[in-house]
Design a protein around this motif. Structure first.
Motif: not given
Length: 187
Positions: A138-156
């Motif tokens: 049940g950790a805070d979702g902020l790290e998950l949100e940042e990780a998702c943004l990193s994945l989107l940034a990796a999209t060609p």
């Protein structure tokens, strides 16, 4: 489809919501049974980034088949009609990352109806650890949100638009916060 939650209970819907915010939502899924429902044609109503955490499945679209396996992701446009198959058996686990309309205003998606992404190892590991943190403890979702943004940034071929509405709102909030802090500290 069902999920085994950390408390040992089986729950059925196919998706387990993990995180919701003004920027995006994340749902965890696990396929435990292949069947007609899984093989039926379907489409997401909005763009979605599907990240496979374990296992493998096949996306079938327009006569083409693409294997999605752990360490890869697929960015699909809204209304992309596809079918899924499990040529290697069921048991795959993954997440759907759904950017919000506000975030989509700041992104220019690739033109192709879907884009396959070989995820950078660091971005994939960060995402996986963030998913586990939210799902298991049940950790805070902020790290998950940042990780998702990193994945989107990796999209060609995905571009972040300069001066997009969400970015301008964010910059305005940052300026307001700075002003409040300066007033609060007598600056």
């Amino acid at each position: 489809f069902f999920y085994l939650f950390p408390d040992g209970k089986f729950v059925n819907p196919r998706l387990r919501p993990l995180h919701r915010s003004a920027l995006l939502s994340v749902d965890l899924w696990r396929c435990v049974e292949d069947g007609d429902g899984l093989r039926a044609e379907r489409a997401h109503p909005a763009p979605v980034l599907t990240v496979l955490l374990s296992g493998a499945s096949a996306l079938q679209e327009g006569g083409r088949t693409f294997i999605v396996e752990a360490g890869t992701a697929l960015l699909a446009h809204a209304d992309l009609a596809y079918r899924a198959a499990h040529p290697f058996g069921c048991g795959d686990t993954g997440c759907h990352v759904r950017p919000s309309p506000a975030l989509l205003e700041d992104l220019e998606l690739p033109r192709a109806p879907w884009t396959a992404i070989a995820l950078p190892i660091r971005a994939h590991l960060r995402f996986r650890l963030a998913v586990e943190g939210v799902a298991l403890s049940g950790a805070d979702g902020l790290e998950l949100e940042e990780a998702c943004l990193s994945l989107l940034a990796a999209t060609p071929d995905l571009r972040v638009l300069d001066g997009g509405p969400a970015r301008l709102r964010h910059e305005g909030l940052v300026d307001e916060t700075k002003a409040l802090l300066l007033r609060g500290f007598g600056g």
